[in-house]
Design a protein around this motif. Structure first.
Motif, PDB file in Angstrom:
ATOM      1  N   TYR A   3      47.694  53.129  63.631  1.00 17.05           N
ATOM      2  CA  TYR A   3      47.707  52.401  62.285  1.00 17.05           C
ATOM      3  C   TYR A   3      47.111  51.170  62.218  1.00 17.05           C
ATOM      4  O   TYR A   3      47.247  50.088  63.234  1.00 17.05           O
ATOM      5  N   LEU A   4      45.991  51.101  61.363  1.00 19.47           N
ATOM      6  CA  LEU A   4      45.843  49.452  61.102  1.00 19.47           C
ATOM      7  C   LEU A   4      46.421  48.971  59.995  1.00 19.47           C
ATOM      8  O   LEU A   4      46.557  49.762  58.801  1.00 19.47           O
ATOM      9  N   VAL A   5      47.073  47.876  60.160  1.00 15.72           N
ATOM     10  CA  VAL A   5      47.840  47.230  58.929  1.00 15.72           C
ATOM     11  C   VAL A   5      46.987  45.909  58.518  1.00 15.72           C
ATOM     12  O   VAL A   5      46.740  45.126  59.215  1.00 15.72           O
ATOM     13  N   GLU A 106      50.822  41.144  51.233  1.00 20.02           N
ATOM     14  CA  GLU A 106      50.912  42.608  51.048  1.00 20.02           C
ATOM     15  C   GLU A 106      50.450  43.281  52.304  1.00 20.02           C
ATOM     16  O   GLU A 106      49.566  42.428  53.001  1.00 20.02           O
ATOM     17  N   CYS A 107      50.849  44.314  52.743  1.00 17.64           N
ATOM     18  CA  CYS A 107      50.585  45.063  53.980  1.00 17.64           C
ATOM     19  C   CYS A 107      49.907  46.245  53.474  1.00 17.64           C
ATOM     20  O   CYS A 107      50.788  47.199  52.795  1.00 17.64           O
ATOM     21  N   GLU A 108      48.852  46.644  53.804  1.00 15.76           N
ATOM     22  CA  GLU A 108      48.051  47.926  53.651  1.00 15.76           C
ATOM     23  C   GLU A 108      48.178  48.671  54.777  1.00 15.76           C
ATOM     24  O   GLU A 108      47.416  48.180  55.853  1.00 15.76           O
ATOM     25  N   ILE A 109      48.975  49.819  55.180  1.00 16.26           N
ATOM     26  CA  ILE A 109      48.984  50.516  56.354  1.00 16.26           C
ATOM     27  C   ILE A 109      47.970  51.722  56.234  1.00 16.26           C
ATOM     28  O   ILE A 109      48.077  52.742  55.306  1.00 16.26           O
ATOM     29  N   ARG A 110      46.847  51.884  57.239  1.00 17.84           N
ATOM     30  CA  ARG A 110      45.989  53.164  57.003  1.00 17.84           C
ATOM     31  C   ARG A 110      45.946  53.490  58.610  1.00 17.84           C
ATOM     32  O   ARG A 110      45.638  52.891  59.495  1.00 17.84           O
ATOM     33  N   GLN A 111      46.131  54.948  58.687  1.00 18.14           N
ATOM     34  CA  GLN A 111      45.932  55.689  59.787  1.00 18.14           C
ATOM     35  C   GLN A 111      44.432  55.676  60.249  1.00 18.14           C
ATOM     36  O   GLN A 111      43.641  56.019  59.551  1.00 18.14           O
ATOM     37  N   LEU A 112      44.261  55.562  61.688  1.00 21.94           N
ATOM     38  CA  LEU A 112      43.102  55.737  61.996  1.00 21.94           C
ATOM     39  C   LEU A 112      42.538  57.119  62.179  1.00 21.94           C
ATOM     40  O   LEU A 112      43.206  58.113  62.352  1.00 21.94           O
TER      41      LEU A 112
END
Length: 121
Positions: A3-5, A106-112
């Motif tokens: 995950y890229l945060v 704010e943290c945005e969590i995105r799966q690679l």
């Protein structure tokens, strides 16, 4: 799963982390590393030292920072290895809690997506 945060902050707020916050974040990052969750993390330099490159219908446009039209910017990132998005979110909730009441972060969590592995074979 990785995950890229993206850590989003108001670059114009003038806030700088104090010693308490740096110590809290340091402790949390050591714990995350020991748990095998933290792959990498870092802060980003201000947009005044950045450049944006955009293509529209084959035409490139280069814009030097700062980007005055943007209030909220990506101020840093985490690369996490976690079994689920929920676990990644749990770690980031702790990261945000360390900031206390004075900060808006704010943290945005995105799966690679794993696209690079597919392209490189």
């Amino acid at each position: 799963m990785r995950y890229l945060v993206l850590i989003k902050v108001d670059e114009n707020s003038g806030q700088q982390p104090d010693e308490r916050l740096m110590n809290e974040m340091g402790k949390l990052m050591k714990e995350m590393h020991a748990a095998g969750v933290l792959v990498e993390t870092d802060g980003l330099l201000p947009t005044s030292e950045a450049v944006r490159i955009r293509t529209t219908k084959g035409k490139l446009k280069v814009t030097d920072g700062p980007f005055t039209e943007t209030k909220e910017v990506i101020g840093g990132y985490f690369m996490l290895e976690a079994p689920s998005q929920d676990e990644a979110a749990a770690w980031m909730k702790r990261f945000l809690a360390a900031h206390g009441d004075e900060w808006t972060v704010e943290c945005e969590i995105r799966q690679l997506g794993g696209y690079t592995k597919d392209m490189l074979g």
